[in-house]
Design a protein around this motif. Structure first.
Motif, mmCIF file in Angstrom:
data_model
loop_
_atom_site.group_PDB
_atom_site.id
_atom_site.type_symbol
_atom_site.label_atom_id
_atom_site.label_comp_id
_atom_site.label_asym_id
_atom_site.label_seq_id
_atom_site.Cartn_x
_atom_site.Cartn_y
_atom_site.Cartn_z
ATOM 1 N N TYR A 33 0.831 -1.194 0.000
ATOM 2 C CA TYR A 33 0.000 0.000 0.000
ATOM 3 C C TYR A 33 0.871 1.252 0.000
ATOM 4 C CZ TYR A 33 -4.146 -2.815 0.850
ATOM 5 O OH TYR A 33 -5.166 -3.713 0.724
ATOM 6 N N SER A 35 1.470 5.431 0.518
ATOM 7 C CA SER A 35 1.102 6.635 1.262
ATOM 8 C C SER A 35 1.702 7.846 0.563
ATOM 9 C CB SER A 35 1.634 6.579 2.694
ATOM 10 O OG SER A 35 1.126 5.463 3.377
ATOM 11 N N TYR A 50 -3.150 7.412 2.750
ATOM 12 C CA TYR A 50 -2.593 6.120 3.138
ATOM 13 C C TYR A 50 -3.433 5.003 2.529
ATOM 14 C CZ TYR A 50 -6.264 5.793 6.704
ATOM 15 O OH TYR A 50 -7.477 5.730 7.361
ATOM 16 N N ASP A 51 -2.882 3.801 2.536
ATOM 17 C CA ASP A 51 -3.569 2.659 1.925
ATOM 18 C C ASP A 51 -4.058 2.985 0.515
ATOM 19 O OD1 ASP A 51 -5.147 1.154 4.899
ATOM 20 O OD2 ASP A 51 -3.070 1.450 4.311
ATOM 21 N N TRP A 92 6.193 0.117 1.630
ATOM 22 C CA TRP A 92 7.099 -0.939 2.075
ATOM 23 C C TRP A 92 7.659 -1.654 0.847
ATOM 24 C CZ3 TRP A 92 9.554 -1.878 6.355
ATOM 25 C CH2 TRP A 92 10.125 -3.127 6.576
ATOM 26 N N TYR A 99 11.178 0.422 4.430
ATOM 27 C CA TYR A 99 10.222 1.397 3.915
ATOM 28 C C TYR A 99 10.993 2.300 2.966
ATOM 29 C CZ TYR A 99 6.141 4.454 3.956
ATOM 30 O OH TYR A 99 5.023 5.161 3.594
ATOM 31 N N PHE A 101 10.877 5.814 0.377
ATOM 32 C CA PHE A 101 10.223 7.048 -0.043
ATOM 33 C C PHE A 101 10.547 7.333 -1.503
ATOM 34 C CE2 PHE A 101 8.387 8.695 3.761
ATOM 35 C CZ PHE A 101 9.214 8.347 4.806
#
Lengths: 110, 119
Positions: A33, A35, A50-51, A92, A99, A101
């Motif tokens: 997922y 974000s 998110y999700d 992720w 995680y 970015f």
């Protein structure tokens, strides 16, 4: 260097719409997922989405998120001068067990 | 009000060690995964590490693996980052971040603390 790629910058006039892409792979966006975060200079980043497409309470519906395959997109409608900021995707990565970015996109309101 | 307050940032020489702390309040600390995230000057956000609610599971970015250790004390509502063998490239603004639960996402960020590694 980040495994999630975003355009360095996007711009539009007040009231217009911008979209920001976030491109990854099957080990991250494709199977996890996404974000989105807004980061204004001198302040802490803020969670926008998110999700993939859910908005935390207090985030206006001008902000939207979507995901297709190994890419995700943040949309901002009714652009305001207060939206000038850096925007970053995150998710992720199952291969890295980390995680990750995105590279970040600067939004400019013309 | 949910609040995260970092401390411990300093100017330190390469090779040195440092421990960052984060005091959490306003939520049930031991229900949530916590993260450290950093931003180097002129760069984007870089995830550093996470620790799950009970401290039993931790993950690290490759750039800090073997040098940094994340830990938590749920009795004190506190998160820590032990940073050893510091390098100039560790110079950054470090954020303590609360995970939102479910699939990883960072819903509350502290104001951050500055770490400068320089001789």
């Amino acid at each position: 260097q980040s495994v999630l790629t975003q355009p360095p910058s996007v711009s539009a006039a007040p009231g217009q719409k911008v979209t920001i892409s976030c491109s990854g792979s099957s080990s991250n966006i494709g199977n996890n997922y996404v974000s989105w975060y807004q980061h204004l200079p001198g302040t802490a980043p803020k969670l926008l989405i998110y999700d993939n497409n859910k908005r935390p309470s207090g985030i206006p519906d001008r902000f939207s998120g979507s995901k297709s395959g190994t890419s995700a997109t943040l949309g901002i409608t009714g652009l305001q001068t207060g939206d000038e900021a850096d925007y970053c995707c995150g998710t992720w990565d199952s291969s890295l067990s980390a995680y990750v970015f995105g590279t970040g996109t600067k939004v400019t309101v013309l | 009000e949910v609040q995260l307050v970092e401390s411990g940032g300093v100017v330190i020489q390469p090779g040195g060690s440092l421990r960052l702390s984060c005091a959490a309040s306003g939520f049930t600390f031991d229900d949530y995964t916590m993260h450290w995230v950093r931003q180097a000057p002129g760069k984007g956000l870089e995830w550093v590490s996470l620790i799950r609610w009970d401290g039993g599971t931790t993950y690290y970015a490759d750039s800090v693996k073997g040098r940094f250790t994340i830990s938590r004390d749920n009795s004190k509502n506190s998160l820590y980052l032990q940073m050893n063998s510091l390098r100039t490239e560790d110079t950054a603004f470090y954020y303590c971040v609360k995970d939102g639960g479910g699939y990883y996402h960072m819903d509350v960020w502290g104001q951050g603390t500055t770490v400068i590694v320089s001789s």
